[in-house]
Design an enzyme around this catalytic site. Structure first.
Site, PDB file in Angstrom:
ATOM      1  N   LYS A   1      13.207  -7.331  18.674  1.00  8.56           N
ATOM      2  CA  LYS A   1      14.745  -7.033  18.520  1.00  8.56           C
ATOM      3  C   LYS A   1      14.879  -5.787  19.346  1.00  8.56           C
ATOM      4  O   LYS A   1      16.230  -5.916  19.832  1.00  8.56           O
ATOM      5  CB  LYS A   1      14.565  -6.582  16.977  1.00  8.56           C
ATOM      6  CG  LYS A   1      16.094  -6.060  16.508  1.00  8.56           C
ATOM      7  CD  LYS A   1      16.391  -6.691  14.938  1.00  8.56           C
ATOM      8  CE  LYS A   1      15.615  -5.626  14.120  1.00  8.56           C
ATOM      9  NZ  LYS A   1      16.441  -4.312  14.056  1.00  8.56           N
ATOM     10  N   SER A   2      13.938  -4.841  19.195  1.00 12.48           N
ATOM     11  CA  SER A   2      14.264  -3.783  20.363  1.00 12.48           C
ATOM     12  C   SER A   2      14.688  -4.068  21.730  1.00 12.48           C
ATOM     13  O   SER A   2      15.562  -3.588  22.423  1.00 12.48           O
ATOM     14  CB  SER A   2      13.262  -2.431  20.129  1.00 12.48           C
ATOM     15  OG  SER A   2      13.093  -2.139  19.113  1.00 12.48           O
TER      16      SER A   2
ATOM     17  N   GLN B   1      15.245   5.815  19.008  1.00  9.03           N
ATOM     18  CA  GLN B   1      16.861   5.391  19.153  1.00  9.03           C
ATOM     19  C   GLN B   1      17.590   6.703  19.812  1.00  9.03           C
ATOM     20  O   GLN B   1      18.309   6.501  20.569  1.00  9.03           O
ATOM     21  CB  GLN B   1      17.312   5.214  17.919  1.00  9.03           C
ATOM     22  CG  GLN B   1      16.775   3.787  17.313  1.00  9.03           C
ATOM     23  CD  GLN B   1      17.456   3.632  16.090  1.00  9.03           C
ATOM     24  OE1 GLN B   1      17.974   4.344  15.275  1.00  9.03           O
ATOM     25  NE2 GLN B   1      17.093   2.313  15.481  1.00  9.03           N
TER      26      GLN B   1
ATOM     27  N   LYS C   1      16.107   4.791   6.699  1.00  8.21           N
ATOM     28  CA  LYS C   1      16.280   3.290   7.259  1.00  8.21           C
ATOM     29  C   LYS C   1      17.296   2.568   6.787  1.00  8.21           C
ATOM     30  O   LYS C   1      18.273   3.057   6.136  1.00  8.21           O
ATOM     31  CB  LYS C   1      15.013   2.707   7.261  1.00  8.21           C
ATOM     32  CG  LYS C   1      13.947   3.271   8.213  1.00  8.21           C
ATOM     33  CD  LYS C   1      14.119   3.369   9.661  1.00  8.21           C
ATOM     34  CE  LYS C   1      13.196   4.065  10.509  1.00  8.21           C
ATOM     35  NZ  LYS C   1      13.547   4.297  11.868  1.00  8.21           N
TER      36      LYS C   1
ATOM     37  N   ASP D   1       8.434   0.543  11.373  1.00  8.52           N
ATOM     38  CA  ASP D   1       9.273  -0.436  10.781  1.00  8.52           C
ATOM     39  C   ASP D   1       8.231  -1.343   9.798  1.00  8.52           C
ATOM     40  O   ASP D   1       8.858  -2.140   9.173  1.00  8.52           O
ATOM     41  CB  ASP D   1       9.877  -1.358  11.710  1.00  8.52           C
ATOM     42  CG  ASP D   1      11.009  -0.709  12.497  1.00  8.52           C
ATOM     43  OD1 ASP D   1      11.518   0.369  11.857  1.00  8.52           O
ATOM     44  OD2 ASP D   1      11.433  -0.947  13.644  1.00  8.52           O
TER      45      ASP D   1
ATOM     46  N   SER E   1      12.031   9.653  17.324  1.00  8.21           N
ATOM     47  CA  SER E   1      12.952   8.786  17.444  1.00  8.21           C
ATOM     48  C   SER E   1      13.196   8.021  18.853  1.00  8.21           C
ATOM     49  O   SER E   1      13.691   8.454  19.541  1.00  8.21           O
ATOM     50  CB  SER E   1      14.365   9.305  16.788  1.00  8.21           C
ATOM     51  OG  SER E   1      15.274   8.170  16.819  1.00  8.21           O
TER      52      SER E   1
HETATM   53  C1  S3P Z   1      14.186   1.028  17.265  1.00  7.60           C
HETATM   54  C2  S3P Z   1      13.729   2.357  16.995  1.00  7.60           C
HETATM   55  C3  S3P Z   1      13.046   2.932  15.540  1.00  7.60           C
HETATM   56  C4  S3P Z   1      12.967   1.652  14.547  1.00  7.60           C
HETATM   57  C5  S3P Z   1      14.177   0.561  14.702  1.00  7.60           C
HETATM   58  C6  S3P Z   1      14.395   0.234  16.289  1.00  7.60           C
HETATM   59  C7  S3P Z   1      14.536   0.903  18.593  1.00  7.60           C
HETATM   60  O1  S3P Z   1      13.987   3.763  14.901  1.00  7.60           O
HETATM   61  O2  S3P Z   1      12.940   1.949  13.330  1.00  7.60           O
HETATM   62  O3  S3P Z   1      14.090  -0.564  13.919  1.00  7.60           O
HETATM   63  O4  S3P Z   1      14.647  -0.294  19.140  1.00  7.60           O
HETATM   64  O5  S3P Z   1      14.585   1.885  19.525  1.00  7.60           O
HETATM   65  P1  S3P Z   1      13.950   5.444  15.549  1.00  7.60           P
HETATM   66  O6  S3P Z   1      13.912   5.482  16.541  1.00  7.60           O
HETATM   67  O7  S3P Z   1      15.050   5.935  14.550  1.00  7.60           O
HETATM   68  O8  S3P Z   1      12.844   5.719  14.553  1.00  7.60           O
END
Ligand code: S3P
Length: 440
Positions: free
Chosen positions: A25-26, A174, A347, A320, A172
């Protein structure tokens, strides 16, 4: 309105066979984002055709990018270049996807147009100040609700953002990725320091597109003097989806499962490390590098698991996977203790509370703490679980059925489609006794 989906799990059984789970997904989100900003045509294979990544795909179509969905995970993106996005005519709807909203807030902060980012009920409750505050320090203008949630109203600041050095208060990927994407449009250098390693797909993929990024331990830097050049991307299977079967085949007796072509980027393999510490039998086979990301086949066989104190440094590397790891802990001998995982409370649901409630409903001694959980392994009974619309909670309790002593019914499972629409088909093919029921 989406139809409500309920999972029914007939307890018991074993898992066996070979499967290729859904695309990462990422990486699927990032492939659409960077492919759209590249010059030239990017071909993506293994793309995750699930609601979250498709929300990102639609957002870029709404900003004028031509993206062809050819089926079977093949996507062709006709990149418009770094400055080629167009103002969307309506708010960009990002569904359930925190990744999409947070990364886009950075990418869109320095554009020459304004836009609004919205999401579903769960996404509209998630904290956005963790991105809007550091972005504001770079000169971005983004308005949230009073409580710091979506919708995000972004007033484009083309040519006005400036780089900065930012140390993240939480681990994080993200937030890191959001700021690096903003840094592509900022004057000077943007450097993000993380308290511990988090997934580095943004950095790797930027480099794959030929954009300069400097990486040092726990630090990444970027500046605006770069271009993205289209390339081919082969997205591996998502270790976060494979995780359900890594746990399932570990806890179900007489099981052996091989999961093919799984991404094993070291910033994502906490699930393997934690399960191995608990006594799981997982072999990493045919290791190779595909498009700058390490990939392997994973073979897992049943084992007696033991409770452990989960090392805190592994938390961001398995962030996750805790819903299904809690199921592993419930099946283990003795106590499992998780600390340092307060991020789980923000989450798609409050994963500490929702999992503790669900485990207790199945008769397991599980105590939620502010930053984790204490679980005594025991015998799981059957019962009704409310997943609170959280895809990973729904799938985790489906896997629990392999060791429960009575059937489990799981409510509100429609969001499994956000990350792993083929979960049911693969789980059933491997041996899980799962049926589902749809209601308007
Ligand atoms: C993700 C980062 C994670 C993860 C999310 C996908 C990403 O979140 O939990 O499902 O694709 O960068 P955080 O960076 O907020 O921990």
């Amino acid at each position: 309105m989406t139809k409500k989906i309920t999972f029914h799990i007939q307890n018991g059984g074993q898992l066996s066979g070979t499967a290729r789970v859904a695309g990462d997904k990422s990486m699927s989100h990032r492939a659409i984002m960077l492919g759209s900003l590249a010059q030239g045509v990017t071909h993506v294979t293994g793309f995750l055709e699930a609601e979250d990544a498709l929300a990102t795909l639609q957002a870029f179509r709404d900003m004028g990018v031509v993206i062809e969905q050819l089926g079977n995970g093949c996507v062709t993106i006709h990149g418009v270049g770094k400055h080629g996005l167009k103002a969307p005519s309506k708010p960009l709807y990002l569904g359930n996807s925190g990744t999409s909203m947070r990364l886009l807030s950075g990418l869109l902060a320095g554009q020459a147009f304004d836009c609004v980012l919205t999401g579903d009920e769960s996404l509209s409750k998630r904290p956005m100040k963790r991105v809007t505050e550091p972005l504001a320090s770079m000169g971005a203008v983004i308005h949230t609700t009073q409580s710091g949630t979506a919708p995000l109203h972004i007033t484009g600041q083309a040519g006005k953002l400036h780089g900065m050095d930012y140390t993240m208060p939480m681990a994080s990927a993200q937030v890191k990725s959001c700021l690096l994407l903003a840094g592509m449009y900022a004057q000077g250098q943007t450097t993000v320091t993380e308290p511990g390693p988090t997934r580095d797909h943004t950095e790797r993929m930027l480099k794959g597109f030929g954009y300069p990024v400097t990486q040092m331990t726990n630090q990444a830097s970027i500046h605006a003097n770069g271009q993205l050049t289209a390339c081919d991307i082969d997205v591996p299977s998502d270790i976060s989806s494979a995780a359900f079967f890594l746990v399932g085949a570990s806890i179900a007796p007489n099981s052996t499962v091989v999961l093919e072509h799984v991404g094993i980027n070291p910033t994502r393999t906490g699930i393997i490390d934690i399960l191995r510490l608990m006594g799981a039998h997982i072999d990493i086979l045919n290791e190779r590098v595909v498009g700058g990301e390490p990939v392997a086949d994973l073979r897992v066989t049943s084992s007696e698991l033991n409770g452990i104190a989960i090392p805190e440094h592994l938390v961001p590397l398995a962030i996750d996977e805790f819903p299904v790891l809690f199921i592993a802990a419930a099946c283990a001998k003795g106590e499992t203790r998780l600390t340092g995982a307060e991020e789980l409370r923000v989450k798609e649901s409050d994963r500490i509370q929702v999992m503790a409630d669900g485990l207790q409903a199945l008769g397991i001694d599980a105590t939620a703490t502010p930053d984790g959980m204490i679980i005594q392994g025991g015998t799981m009974g059957g019962g009704v679980i409310d997943s609170h619309g959280d895809h990973r909670i729904a799938m985790a309790f489906a896997i629990a059925g392999l060791r429960a002593s009575a059937p489990i019914r799981i409510l509100d499972c429609e969001n499994v489609n956000t990350s792993f629409p083929s979960f049911k088909a693969i789980a059933v093919a491997l041996g899980l006794n799962l049926t589902s029921q749809e209601e308007a």
